[in-house]
Design a protein around this motif. Structure first.
Motif, mmCIF file in Angstrom:
data_model
loop_
_atom_site.group_PDB
_atom_site.id
_atom_site.type_symbol
_atom_site.label_atom_id
_atom_site.label_comp_id
_atom_site.label_asym_id
_atom_site.label_seq_id
_atom_site.Cartn_x
_atom_site.Cartn_y
_atom_site.Cartn_z
ATOM 1 N N GLY A 74 0.816 -1.217 0.000
ATOM 2 C CA GLY A 74 0.000 0.000 0.000
ATOM 3 C C GLY A 74 0.842 1.257 0.000
ATOM 4 N N PRO A 75 0.215 2.401 -0.283
ATOM 5 C CA PRO A 75 0.943 3.688 -0.206
ATOM 6 C C PRO A 75 1.548 3.870 1.194
ATOM 7 C CG PRO A 75 -1.245 3.988 -1.174
ATOM 8 C CD PRO A 75 -1.206 2.594 -0.642
ATOM 9 N N LYS A 76 2.802 4.253 1.248
ATOM 10 C CA LYS A 76 3.513 4.377 2.523
ATOM 11 C C LYS A 76 3.232 5.747 3.152
ATOM 12 C CE LYS A 76 7.293 1.239 1.289
ATOM 13 N NZ LYS A 76 6.725 0.808 -0.013
ATOM 14 N N VAL A 77 2.772 5.707 4.427
ATOM 15 C CA VAL A 77 2.397 6.922 5.142
ATOM 16 C C VAL A 77 3.046 6.913 6.524
ATOM 17 C CG1 VAL A 77 0.493 8.380 5.928
ATOM 18 C CG2 VAL A 77 0.127 6.770 4.027
ATOM 19 N N VAL A 78 3.784 7.968 6.865
ATOM 20 C CA VAL A 78 4.352 8.088 8.204
ATOM 21 C C VAL A 78 3.608 9.185 8.952
ATOM 22 C CG1 VAL A 78 6.188 9.675 7.440
ATOM 23 C CG2 VAL A 78 6.443 8.417 9.589
ATOM 24 N N GLN A 132 15.982 11.534 14.262
ATOM 25 C CA GLN A 132 15.255 10.329 14.670
ATOM 26 C C GLN A 132 14.333 9.856 13.552
ATOM 27 O OE1 GLN A 132 12.214 10.830 17.630
ATOM 28 N NE2 GLN A 132 12.212 8.664 18.214
ATOM 29 N N MET A 133 13.618 10.782 12.931
ATOM 30 C CA MET A 133 12.692 10.423 11.863
ATOM 31 C C MET A 133 13.431 9.799 10.684
ATOM 32 S SD MET A 133 9.951 12.911 9.920
ATOM 33 C CE MET A 133 8.971 12.290 8.545
ATOM 34 N N LEU A 134 14.527 10.394 10.287
ATOM 35 C CA LEU A 134 15.311 9.868 9.167
ATOM 36 C C LEU A 134 15.820 8.456 9.467
ATOM 37 C CD1 LEU A 134 16.654 10.307 6.405
ATOM 38 C CD2 LEU A 134 18.584 11.332 7.605
ATOM 39 N N MET A 135 16.342 8.260 10.687
ATOM 40 C CA MET A 135 16.850 6.936 11.058
ATOM 41 C C MET A 135 15.718 5.914 11.161
ATOM 42 S SD MET A 135 19.915 7.769 13.775
ATOM 43 C CE MET A 135 18.923 8.845 14.810
ATOM 44 N N MET A 136 14.544 6.357 11.606
ATOM 45 C CA MET A 136 13.399 5.460 11.701
ATOM 46 C C MET A 136 12.963 4.997 10.313
ATOM 47 S SD MET A 136 11.361 4.081 13.996
ATOM 48 C CE MET A 136 11.339 2.620 12.969
ATOM 49 N N LEU A 137 12.922 5.917 9.359
ATOM 50 C CA LEU A 137 12.552 5.555 7.989
ATOM 51 C C LEU A 137 13.579 4.607 7.374
ATOM 52 C CD1 LEU A 137 11.314 9.026 6.675
ATOM 53 C CD2 LEU A 137 9.910 7.057 7.329
ATOM 54 N N LYS A 138 14.840 4.835 7.645
ATOM 55 C CA LYS A 138 15.869 3.926 7.147
ATOM 56 C C LYS A 138 15.720 2.543 7.772
ATOM 57 C CE LYS A 138 19.492 7.259 5.913
ATOM 58 N NZ LYS A 138 19.695 6.765 4.536
ATOM 59 N N HIS A 139 15.364 2.505 9.042
ATOM 60 C CA HIS A 139 15.231 1.227 9.739
ATOM 61 C C HIS A 139 14.166 0.343 9.093
ATOM 62 C CE1 HIS A 139 15.223 -1.635 13.089
ATOM 63 N NE2 HIS A 139 13.891 -1.574 13.045
ATOM 64 N N VAL A 140 13.059 0.944 8.662
ATOM 65 C CA VAL A 140 11.981 0.144 8.055
ATOM 66 C C VAL A 140 12.116 0.075 6.536
ATOM 67 C CG1 VAL A 140 10.383 0.595 9.945
ATOM 68 C CG2 VAL A 140 10.383 2.126 7.956
ATOM 69 N N GLY A 141 13.208 0.610 5.998
ATOM 70 C CA GLY A 141 13.455 0.516 4.561
ATOM 71 C C GLY A 141 12.636 1.465 3.716
ATOM 72 N N TRP A 142 12.251 2.617 4.302
ATOM 73 C CA TRP A 142 11.429 3.593 3.578
ATOM 74 C C TRP A 142 12.251 4.764 3.066
ATOM 75 C CZ3 TRP A 142 5.934 4.560 6.002
ATOM 76 C CH2 TRP A 142 5.221 3.341 6.032
ATOM 77 N N ASP A 143 13.521 4.577 2.876
ATOM 78 C CA ASP A 143 14.384 5.667 2.419
ATOM 79 C C ASP A 143 14.749 5.539 0.947
ATOM 80 O OD1 ASP A 143 15.810 3.337 3.122
ATOM 81 O OD2 ASP A 143 17.675 4.453 3.293
ATOM 82 N N GLU A 145 12.342 5.481 -1.697
ATOM 83 C CA GLU A 145 11.390 6.151 -2.576
ATOM 84 C C GLU A 145 10.563 7.148 -1.757
ATOM 85 O OE1 GLU A 145 8.498 3.431 -4.146
ATOM 86 O OE2 GLU A 145 8.516 2.207 -2.334
ATOM 87 N N PRO A 146 9.960 8.140 -2.421
ATOM 88 C CA PRO A 146 9.174 9.148 -1.685
ATOM 89 C C PRO A 146 7.981 8.520 -0.970
ATOM 90 C CG PRO A 146 9.648 9.901 -3.917
ATOM 91 C CD PRO A 146 10.042 8.447 -3.862
ATOM 92 N N ILE A 147 7.630 9.086 0.185
ATOM 93 C CA ILE A 147 6.513 8.593 0.981
ATOM 94 C C ILE A 147 5.589 9.754 1.336
ATOM 95 C CG2 ILE A 147 7.855 6.693 1.976
ATOM 96 C CD1 ILE A 147 8.119 8.434 4.524
ATOM 97 N N HIS A 148 4.414 9.413 1.852
ATOM 98 C CA HIS A 148 3.452 10.420 2.294
ATOM 99 C C HIS A 148 3.724 10.738 3.763
ATOM 100 C CE1 HIS A 148 1.266 9.758 -1.446
ATOM 101 N NE2 HIS A 148 1.436 8.464 -1.245
ATOM 102 N N VAL A 149 3.820 12.019 4.077
ATOM 103 C CA VAL A 149 4.257 12.468 5.394
ATOM 104 C C VAL A 149 3.139 13.282 6.056
ATOM 105 C CG1 VAL A 149 5.965 13.841 6.644
ATOM 106 C CG2 VAL A 149 6.664 12.496 4.644
ATOM 107 N N VAL A 150 2.864 12.967 7.332
ATOM 108 C CA VAL A 150 1.814 13.643 8.084
ATOM 109 C C VAL A 150 2.363 14.028 9.449
ATOM 110 C CG1 VAL A 150 -0.517 13.465 9.044
ATOM 111 C CG2 VAL A 150 0.050 12.254 6.916
ATOM 112 N N GLY A 151 2.118 15.265 9.889
ATOM 113 C CA GLY A 151 2.556 15.695 11.210
ATOM 114 C C GLY A 151 1.490 16.508 11.898
#
Length: 345
Positions: A74-78, A132-143, A145-151
């Motif tokens: 599915g579309p990746k959303v953080v 922290q956010m960058l390292m978290m995305l790398k940890h799950v392999g989301w670095d 391709e572009p992803i959808h970001v919500v804050g």
């Protein structure tokens, strides 16, 4: 008179010294928030199994609790939460995006909150949270391709800074009542003063945080919900928020320290340059601003500054709604988020 004044100063210095040398050394090393309380058998409002897909990422700055749910293709959303209420703030939105909209959703506790650790004493700046956010995305392999970001709230400031630094990693951006443009309040300026700030935290920090968390959600918003099932679901979510903040405030010095350090670090009021940069680096991407017109925590009037910085942003405003819009109007927030995602598919 002079003797009384001297005694007062001596007492205040004594209080500060007791705080400085009994508590601060504990934060020279990594410190747990809820994990330690859970092991002690505490009955916690924010249970570790509140969301599916639980994991703990051993990141360089310290362990981070995260939840990964929804179909893998599915579309990746953080989703990045605010200053006090951690991942459960997105509980209903995350589940809905995963189960009803077939999104792959990542939610995590920012440092000093929930089941993530409070790292060694340092400055909780926007750069710290972006790392922290960058390292978290790398940890799950989301670095890759572009992803959808919500804050949301403070999370809005974090993802704004992240998107400013790494626009190539962002497919769309949704900001919900975002911080980062707030004027520094008087209390915040006082907290930055050496000695005085530490004394204020020691004497009043806990009670002020408890009072703030109790008053930040408008109960009238709950009672105005006409559907009984939805009203009860919102009430349950709101009470989970209040009790979670109360438990961590009363039982964890590390949480209080992280909260105060975040205020001192400027993430709530020193991100304007990154908002302005988004107007350029994300000009070809979908960006949405979601806000309640009765928000006084991050005042609604600040939406004009966000629109000024990001001229192409789409605005979704909810009349008569306060700061905790994700709790009281979760379906509307979910729809705004997904509409932004859908336009970018």
């Amino acid at each position: 008179m002079a003797t009384a004044a001297g005694a007062t100063v001596a007492a205040l210095v004594g209080i500060w010294a007791a705080w400085r040398y009994s508590l601060v050394p504990k934060f020279s090393q990594e410190h747990e928030i809820l994990s330690g309380l859970e092991r002690q058998g505490e009955k916690l409002e924010y249970r570790s199994d509140l969301l599916p897909g639980q994991g703990d990422a051993p990141l360089p700055l310290g362990s981070t609790r995260y939840y990964l749910l929804g179909p893998e293709n599915g579309p990746k959303v953080v989703l990045v939460h605010g200053i006090a209420f951690p991942s459960p703030s997105f509980k209903r939105i995350a589940r809905s995006l995963a189960e009803e909209k077939s999104c792959r959703v990542l939610v995590y506790d920012v440092y000093g909150r929930g089941y993530s650790v409070s790292p060694a004493a340092g400055s909780y700046t926007e750069g710290f949270f972006v790392a922290q956010m960058l390292m978290m995305l790398k940890h799950v392999g989301w670095d890759k391709e572009p992803i959808h970001v919500v804050g949301n709230s403070m999370g809005g400031a974090i993802v704004t800074s992240f998107s400013s630094h790494y626009p190539e990693m962002v497919k769309s951006l949704t900001l919900i009542a975002p911080a980062g443009l707030l004027p520094m309040p008087l209390l915040g300026r006082l907290l930055e003063i050496p000695l005085l700030g530490d004394i204020l935290v020691t004497l009043f920090g806990q009670s002020l945080l408890l009072s703030f968390s109790s008053s930040m959600i408008d109960d009238d918003m709950i009672t105005s919900i006409t559907d009984p099932a939805e009203r009860e679901a919102v009430r349950e979510h709101v009470e989970c928020a209040r009790r979670t903040v109360h438990q961590t405030t009363l039982r964890s010095h590390a949480f209080l320290w992280a909260y105060v350090s975040t205020v001192r670090g400027g993430v709530l009021n020193n991100v304007e340059q990154h908002y302005r940069k988004l107007g350029d680096v994300l000009k070809d991407k979908n960006v949405t601003l979601v806000w309640g017109t009765k928000d006084v925590v991050v005042p609604f009037k600040l939406h004009t500054k966000v629109v000024e910085c990001i001229p192409h942003i789409d605005s979704v405003f909810f009349e008569g709604v306060g700061h905790e819009i994700m709790l009281t109007n979760y379906a509307s927030c979910r729809n705004a988020i997904y509409n932004t995602i859908a336009k970018s598919l």
